[in-house]
Motif scaffolding. Structure first.
Motif, short mmCIF file in Angstrom:
data_model
loop_
_atom_site.label_atom_id
_atom_site.label_comp_id
_atom_site.label_asym_id
_atom_site.label_seq_id
_atom_site.Cartn_x
_atom_site.Cartn_y
_atom_site.Cartn_z
N VAL A 184 5.57 9.49 0.22
CA VAL A 184 4.79 8.28 0.01
C VAL A 184 5.29 7.24 1.01
O VAL A 184 6.47 6.92 1.02
N GLU A 185 4.40 6.79 1.87
CA GLU A 185 4.74 5.73 2.82
C GLU A 185 4.38 4.40 2.19
O GLU A 185 3.29 4.24 1.65
N ILE A 186 5.29 3.45 2.27
CA ILE A 186 5.10 2.12 1.70
C ILE A 186 4.84 1.15 2.84
O ILE A 186 5.64 1.05 3.77
N ARG A 187 3.74 0.41 2.75
CA ARG A 187 3.43 -0.60 3.76
C ARG A 187 3.14 -1.92 3.08
O ARG A 187 2.26 -2.00 2.23
N PRO A 188 3.86 -2.99 3.47
CA PRO A 188 3.52 -4.30 2.92
C PRO A 188 2.19 -4.77 3.51
O PRO A 188 1.90 -4.51 4.67
N LEU A 189 1.40 -5.42 2.68
CA LEU A 189 0.14 -5.98 3.16
C LEU A 189 0.38 -7.36 3.74
O LEU A 189 1.30 -8.06 3.32
N ARG A 190 -0.41 -7.70 4.72
CA ARG A 190 -0.34 -9.06 5.27
C ARG A 190 -0.88 -10.00 4.23
O ARG A 190 -1.98 -9.79 3.69
N LEU B 138 0.86 -1.17 0.00
CA LEU B 138 0.00 0.00 0.00
C LEU B 138 0.90 1.23 0.00
O LEU B 138 1.79 1.34 0.85
N LEU B 139 0.69 2.10 -0.95
CA LEU B 139 1.41 3.37 -0.99
C LEU B 139 0.46 4.45 -0.48
O LEU B 139 -0.60 4.69 -1.08
N MET B 140 0.80 5.07 0.64
CA MET B 140 -0.02 6.14 1.19
C MET B 140 0.63 7.47 0.84
O MET B 140 1.74 7.76 1.30
N ILE B 141 -0.06 8.23 0.02
CA ILE B 141 0.48 9.47 -0.53
C ILE B 141 0.00 10.61 0.36
O ILE B 141 -1.20 10.79 0.56
N SER B 142 0.94 11.38 0.89
CA SER B 142 0.55 12.45 1.80
C SER B 142 1.39 13.69 1.56
O SER B 142 2.49 13.64 1.01
N ALA B 143 0.82 14.81 1.98
CA ALA B 143 1.49 16.11 1.85
C ALA B 143 0.74 17.12 2.70
O ALA B 143 -0.32 16.83 3.25
#
Length: 112
Positions: free
Chosen positions: A104-110, A4-9
């Motif tokens: 962009v925060e990268i989170r691996p999915l379970r 999951l790429l969480m795009i923030s600013a």
């Protein structure tokens, strides 16, 4: 692996309509992911002031208008990608136009 790429600013910067150049850069980024066959979902979010945060404390459901964190940077969208490894996810995230003014925060999915 799915990420999951969480795009923030800073919402102050992102509340303005993107320039034609910014729109082209984003479209090119998304087109590249589509051509590579790695994009599974991509959505933008409405501004954080439209959020409702839910907490449960004991038997009480507590609702708060607005985001769960009081910070300038807010998640403005997300992308779900499926790639071989974290290195490829980093390469994709770094190419997102928002990285020039946000992150962009990268989170691996379970995996099930």
């Amino acid at each position: 692996m799915r990420y999951l790429l969480m795009i923030s600013a800073d919402e102050e910067r992102t509340s303005q309509s993107p320039s034609a150049e910014g729109h082209r850069a984003f479209t090119a980024w998304l087109d590249d992911l589509s051509e590579r066959g790695v994009i599974r979902a991509h959505e933008g979010l409405r501004p954080s002031h439209t959020a409702t945060t839910v907490r449960v404390r004991g038997d009480e459901v507590l609702l708060t208008d607005g985001p769960y964190l009081e910070t300038k940077d807010q998640i403005g969208g997300f992308a779900l990608i499926e790639v071989d490894d974290l290195d490829e996810a980093v390469e994709i995230a770094a190419a997102h136009p928002a990285c020039a003014f946000g992150q962009v925060e990268i989170r691996p999915l379970r995996e099930q």
